[in-house]
Design a protein around this motif. Structure first.
Motif, PDB file in Angstrom:
ATOM      1  N   ALA A 207       0.817  -1.218   0.000  1.00 52.42           N
ATOM      2  CA  ALA A 207       0.000   0.000   0.000  1.00 52.42           C
ATOM      3  C   ALA A 207       0.849   1.265   0.000  1.00 52.42           C
ATOM      4  O   ALA A 207       0.422   2.298   0.505  1.00 52.42           O
ATOM      5  N   SER A 208       2.035   1.215  -0.596  1.00 51.03           N
ATOM      6  CA  SER A 208       2.931   2.369  -0.521  1.00 51.03           C
ATOM      7  C   SER A 208       2.436   3.579  -1.293  1.00 51.03           C
ATOM      8  O   SER A 208       2.932   4.692  -1.107  1.00 51.03           O
ATOM      9  N   LYS A 209       1.445   3.392  -2.158  1.00 52.22           N
ATOM     10  CA  LYS A 209       0.898   4.532  -2.884  1.00 52.22           C
ATOM     11  C   LYS A 209       0.138   5.471  -1.954  1.00 52.22           C
ATOM     12  O   LYS A 209      -0.256   6.565  -2.358  1.00 52.22           O
ATOM     13  N   VAL A 210      -0.056   5.070  -0.706  1.00 52.54           N
ATOM     14  CA  VAL A 210      -0.692   5.944   0.268  1.00 52.54           C
ATOM     15  C   VAL A 210       0.224   7.123   0.609  1.00 52.54           C
ATOM     16  O   VAL A 210      -0.221   8.110   1.188  1.00 52.54           O
ATOM     17  N   TYR A 211       1.501   7.024   0.225  1.00 52.33           N
ATOM     18  CA  TYR A 211       2.463   8.094   0.483  1.00 52.33           C
ATOM     19  C   TYR A 211       2.770   8.887  -0.786  1.00 52.33           C
ATOM     20  O   TYR A 211       2.723   8.358  -1.898  1.00 52.33           O
ATOM     21  N   LEU A 212       3.114  10.155  -0.578  1.00 52.17           N
ATOM     22  CA  LEU A 212       3.357  11.063  -1.694  1.00 52.17           C
ATOM     23  C   LEU A 212       4.550  10.613  -2.527  1.00 52.17           C
ATOM     24  O   LEU A 212       4.521  10.676  -3.759  1.00 52.17           O
ATOM     25  N   TYR A 213       5.618  10.156  -1.859  1.00 53.24           N
ATOM     26  CA  TYR A 213       6.811   9.695  -2.561  1.00 53.24           C
ATOM     27  C   TYR A 213       6.976   8.193  -2.334  1.00 53.24           C
ATOM     28  O   TYR A 213       7.056   7.737  -1.195  1.00 53.24           O
ATOM     29  N   THR A 214       7.007   7.445  -3.424  1.00 53.16           N
ATOM     30  CA  THR A 214       7.098   5.995  -3.308  1.00 53.16           C
ATOM     31  C   THR A 214       7.880   5.422  -4.477  1.00 53.16           C
ATOM     32  O   THR A 214       7.894   5.990  -5.575  1.00 53.16           O
ATOM     33  N   SER A 215       8.517   4.306  -4.231  1.00 52.92           N
ATOM     34  CA  SER A 215       9.223   3.590  -5.289  1.00 52.92           C
ATOM     35  C   SER A 215       8.281   2.651  -6.035  1.00 52.92           C
ATOM     36  O   SER A 215       8.667   2.055  -7.040  1.00 52.92           O
ATOM     37  N   ASN A 216       7.058   2.509  -5.538  1.00 49.02           N
ATOM     38  CA  ASN A 216       6.123   1.519  -6.082  1.00 49.02           C
ATOM     39  C   ASN A 216       5.394   2.014  -7.317  1.00 49.02           C
ATOM     40  O   ASN A 216       5.211   3.225  -7.503  1.00 49.02           O
ATOM     41  N   THR A 428     -25.570   7.287 -10.040  1.00 50.58           N
ATOM     42  CA  THR A 428     -25.468   7.965 -11.334  1.00 50.58           C
ATOM     43  C   THR A 428     -24.000   8.131 -11.696  1.00 50.58           C
ATOM     44  O   THR A 428     -23.106   7.899 -10.875  1.00 50.58           O
ATOM     45  N   ASN A 429     -23.732   8.551 -12.919  1.00 52.33           N
ATOM     46  CA  ASN A 429     -22.370   8.873 -13.329  1.00 52.33           C
ATOM     47  C   ASN A 429     -21.920  10.149 -12.630  1.00 52.33           C
ATOM     48  O   ASN A 429     -22.688  11.090 -12.466  1.00 52.33           O
ATOM     49  N   SER A 430     -20.665  10.177 -12.253  1.00 50.28           N
ATOM     50  CA  SER A 430     -20.147  11.335 -11.525  1.00 50.28           C
ATOM     51  C   SER A 430     -19.852  12.505 -12.449  1.00 50.28           C
ATOM     52  O   SER A 430     -19.374  12.337 -13.557  1.00 50.28           O
ATOM     53  N   ASP A 431     -20.156  13.692 -11.968  1.00 49.10           N
ATOM     54  CA  ASP A 431     -19.720  14.905 -12.659  1.00 49.10           C
ATOM     55  C   ASP A 431     -18.772  15.700 -11.753  1.00 49.10           C
ATOM     56  O   ASP A 431     -18.583  16.898 -11.912  1.00 49.10           O
ATOM     57  N   GLU A 432     -18.199  14.990 -10.758  1.00 51.22           N
ATOM     58  CA  GLU A 432     -17.359  15.656  -9.766  1.00 51.22           C
ATOM     59  C   GLU A 432     -16.037  14.897  -9.584  1.00 51.22           C
ATOM     60  O   GLU A 432     -15.613  14.634  -8.462  1.00 51.22           O
ATOM     61  N   GLU A 433     -15.377  14.523 -10.686  1.00 47.29           N
ATOM     62  CA  GLU A 433     -14.119  13.786 -10.583  1.00 47.29           C
ATOM     63  C   GLU A 433     -13.043  14.582  -9.840  1.00 47.29           C
ATOM     64  O   GLU A 433     -12.107  14.009  -9.291  1.00 47.29           O
ATOM     65  N   ILE A 434     -13.184  15.893  -9.808  1.00 47.52           N
ATOM     66  CA  ILE A 434     -12.206  16.730  -9.113  1.00 47.52           C
ATOM     67  C   ILE A 434     -12.159  16.394  -7.626  1.00 47.52           C
ATOM     68  O   ILE A 434     -11.127  16.563  -6.970  1.00 47.52           O
ATOM     69  N   VAL A 435     -13.267  15.892  -7.081  1.00 48.21           N
ATOM     70  CA  VAL A 435     -13.294  15.495  -5.671  1.00 48.21           C
ATOM     71  C   VAL A 435     -12.295  14.368  -5.424  1.00 48.21           C
ATOM     72  O   VAL A 435     -11.539  14.373  -4.437  1.00 48.21           O
ATOM     73  N   ILE A 436     -12.271  13.394  -6.328  1.00 45.13           N
ATOM     74  CA  ILE A 436     -11.342  12.278  -6.196  1.00 45.13           C
ATOM     75  C   ILE A 436      -9.903  12.769  -6.287  1.00 45.13           C
ATOM     76  O   ILE A 436      -9.053  12.420  -5.473  1.00 45.13           O
ATOM     77  N   THR A 437      -9.640  13.588  -7.273  1.00 44.79           N
ATOM     78  CA  THR A 437      -8.284  14.098  -7.468  1.00 44.79           C
ATOM     79  C   THR A 437      -7.798  14.880  -6.252  1.00 44.79           C
ATOM     80  O   THR A 437      -6.666  14.693  -5.774  1.00 44.79           O
ATOM     81  N   HIS A 438      -8.657  15.736  -5.723  1.00 49.66           N
ATOM     82  CA  HIS A 438      -8.276  16.542  -4.561  1.00 49.66           C
ATOM     83  C   HIS A 438      -8.054  15.662  -3.336  1.00 49.66           C
ATOM     84  O   HIS A 438      -7.054  15.820  -2.618  1.00 49.66           O
ATOM     85  N   ASN A 439      -8.976  14.740  -3.064  1.00 51.43           N
ATOM     86  CA  ASN A 439      -8.850  13.873  -1.894  1.00 51.43           C
ATOM     87  C   ASN A 439      -7.623  12.984  -1.986  1.00 51.43           C
ATOM     88  O   ASN A 439      -6.945  12.719  -0.991  1.00 51.43           O
ATOM     89  N   TRP A 440      -7.356  12.510  -3.184  1.00 54.54           N
ATOM     90  CA  TRP A 440      -6.194  11.663  -3.416  1.00 54.54           C
ATOM     91  C   TRP A 440      -4.906  12.398  -3.032  1.00 54.54           C
ATOM     92  O   TRP A 440      -4.063  11.870  -2.295  1.00 54.54           O
ATOM     93  N   HIS A 441      -4.765  13.619  -3.523  1.00 49.60           N
ATOM     94  CA  HIS A 441      -3.555  14.389  -3.242  1.00 49.60           C
ATOM     95  C   HIS A 441      -3.452  14.728  -1.759  1.00 49.60           C
ATOM     96  O   HIS A 441      -2.373  14.629  -1.161  1.00 49.60           O
ATOM     97  N   GLU A 442      -4.566  15.131  -1.163  1.00 49.53           N
ATOM     98  CA  GLU A 442      -4.551  15.490   0.251  1.00 49.53           C
ATOM     99  C   GLU A 442      -4.136  14.311   1.126  1.00 49.53           C
ATOM    100  O   GLU A 442      -3.325  14.450   2.047  1.00 49.53           O
ATOM    101  N   LEU A 443      -4.689  13.134   0.817  1.00 49.54           N
ATOM    102  CA  LEU A 443      -4.372  11.929   1.586  1.00 49.54           C
ATOM    103  C   LEU A 443      -2.882  11.622   1.540  1.00 49.54           C
ATOM    104  O   LEU A 443      -2.229  11.427   2.583  1.00 49.54           O
ATOM    105  N   ARG A 444      -2.326  11.589   0.354  1.00 49.45           N
ATOM    106  CA  ARG A 444      -0.922  11.203   0.204  1.00 49.45           C
ATOM    107  C   ARG A 444       0.019  12.245   0.812  1.00 49.45           C
ATOM    108  O   ARG A 444       1.084  11.907   1.332  1.00 49.45           O
TER     109      ARG A 444
END
Length: 540
Positions: A207-216, A428-444
């Motif tokens: 699960a190393s992708k949970v970190y911002l910098y990873t060799s994985n 329904t289909n999402s029209d808010e993909e930016i939510v995923i992108t933002h949360n992804w970056h914040e988490l890592r």
């Protein structure tokens, strides 16, 4: 309803690295096997493993007991001795199996002109016991196993399939703890499909992708750990995330690893001014275990305000360097860096998940008919820190053990039953993909800042607060919109992040890969950190 396929198999294996493919090949002569690969069949951590695989081939100068003691020492007092002994004792047999499959390990001639395997040494090992294929052992293993599984008539390969969740007795409103199959996302056709299986094995890696910098690679998003947790399995030692000390620091080659074998062959770690520093931290200097080396680099970078440190092997003969490290030489040269003449800029990067889904020595989890093999699993082998070149070894050893256990039961397995269809009638289909992108970056980002190489209780509590808020946002998003690949990975990563943080908060000491400024000393009689879904649910 966006679902149109129902697959049926004897054994479903989620993951196509060394663990998953070894398990498939060990089973396929006796039953039908389906292997899921989240991306291309080659894409996974195994492909990028450089160093090698540890096994005692030089009985004159080495021993299984020495391999055991080295592993126990690297594991910081938290390894399960029986698990370590089991792995080391089966290492040579499993390496011979890989050789039979066609893996081209490097050879050399002894003083009498007799050919033998070239054995190298890495950090934590007291002897040369690492079999390798130049500096691209993982690639050699992966490509060899792929050629074998592609040729086997009993193995079905499903590329670009992302597992969503396990189907258990609970899913079927039944009492019990059996696994009956899983839901999968067909990444090409954008559809949810169902796989019914007598046995399911997780071989999804770490699960190393949970970190911002990873060799994985990008696929290392903790999917198997998160799925098993949601299905009711215990996890252990999730606080121990190994940061590889030497990942190349260069904007054009992010995530590129510089193998530990380079230090094993005499490379020096240096400050920007060219002075060596490992002697200030450990008597083993560059050959200290990874946790010590990573913390030393982190300390020097913060003390000096430096962006990186340097790994220098240029004092060695040019032909020696190119022969032993051809992949690294070529990669670095592609960005204008000649490692035969100059030092390599390096930084630590998240590399390996030492904890995972709890299993026994047969790969069995808490759920009947569910197995976990490789980096996704907690076997007790690694303890508080994985020793170099024990990872691919663990994949092969426990894949063979799981295959043996599955085959002992498969004839008595009940017939497969109909599984419920995936219900997306209220999304329904999402029209808010930016939510995923933002949360992804914040988490890592906050995992790197607050739950990285050096930790504190305040940072961990802050991270837990943030992860709980993210979990609610992602849960609401998941409940209202159709699944996508990025959403599935984010859902799993945020779950694994919570497990890492809670495990880190439970350990009131510094040991191995878990170092906290609030508890710098070690406790006596340490035990693994074990989380159960029910106990954590009570805290939420």
């Amino acid at each position: 309803m966006n679902q149109n396929k129902h697959h049926i198999t004897d054994v479903a294996i989620i993951g196509s690295g060394a663990a998953g493919l070894s398990l498939a090949l060990s089973l396929a002569n006796h039953c039908k096997v389906t292997v899921l690969s989240k991306g291309a069949l080659t894409e996974g951590s195994t492909l990028y493993a450089q160093g090698g695989i540890a096994a005692v081939f030089d009985k004159k100068n080495d021993s299984i007991e020495s391999h055991v003691e080295d592993t126990l020492d690297a594991g910081g007092g938290l390894c399960d001795r029986d698990a370590v002994h089991y792995t080391a004792s089966n290492a040579k047999k499993c390496l011979k199996w890989l050789i039979e499959q066609g893996v081209p390990f490097d050879m050399e001639f002894d003083s009498k002109g007799k050919e033998r395997f070239h054995l190298t040494r890495e950090g934590g090992h007291s002897h040369r016991r690492i079999l390798h294929a130049a500096d691209a052992t993982g690639r050699a293993v992966q490509t060899t196993l792929i050629s074998q599984v592609q040729a086997h008539p009993n193995i079905t390969l499903l590329e670009n399939y992302n597992a969503i969740d396990l189907i258990t007795d609970k899913s079927l409103a039944k009492k019990g703890k059996h696994v009956h199959g899983l839901y999968v996302w067909n990444c090409v056709d954008k559809k949810v499909e169902t796989i019914a299986a007598k046995f399911v094995s997780l071989a999804t890696g770490g699960a190393s992708k949970v970190y911002l910098y990873t060799s994985n690679p990008d696929v290392s998003s903790g999917d198997g750990i998160a799925m098993a947790w949601r299905a009711g399995c215990r996890v252990a030692n999730m606080e121990f995330n190994q940061f590889h000390p030497t990942s190349l620091y260069h904007p054009e080659l992010q995530n590129f690893l510089i193998t530990e074998a380079m230090r094993g062959e005499g490379a020096y770690l240096k400050r920007p001014d060219g002075t060596r520093f490992m002697k200030d931290f450990d008597e083993r200097e560059e050959l200290a275990p990874r946790d010590i080396v990573a913390r030393a680099i982190d300390f020097e970078m913060k003390r000096l305000g430096a962006n990186c440190v340097y790994l220098d092997i240029s004092h060695k003969d040019k032909d020696f360097i190119i022969e032993h490290f051809p992949t690294i030489y070529a990669k670095c040269l592609s960005v204008g860096l000649d490692i035969t003449k100059e030092a390599i800029p390096v930084v630590p990067a998240a590399h390996y998940t030492c904890g995972g889904v709890m299993t026994d020595f047969n790969g069995r989890t808490d759920l009947d008919n569910l197995y976990a093999v490789g980096e996704v699993a907690y076997t007790g082998l690694h303890g508080a820190n994985r020793m170099a070149s024990n990872s691919l070894l663990e994949c092969i050893v426990f894949a063979h053990a799981a295959a043996k256990d599955i085959l002992s039961k498969i004839d008595a397995s009940p017939a497969l039953e109909a599984l419920p269809l995936w219900d997306e009638s209220r999304v329904t289909n999402s029209d808010e993909e930016i939510v995923i992108t933002h949360n992804w970056h914040e988490l890592r980002l906050f995992m790197w800042d607050y739950v990285g190489i050096v930790r504190s209780t305040k940072r961990l509590e802050r991270a837990l607060h943030r992860v709980e808020l993210l979990q609610q946002e992602i849960h609401d998003y998941y409940a209202n919109f159709r699944v996508t690949n990025n959403l599935l990975e984010l859902r799993n990563l945020v779950q694994v992040a919570e497990l890492i943080i809670r495990s880190a908060l439970e350990r009131k000491e510094s040991r191995g890969l878990h170092y906290t400024i609030d508890y710098p000393e070690q406790n006596e009689n340490p035990t693994p950190t074990i989380l159960t879904p029910k106990s954590v649910a009570a805290l939420q």
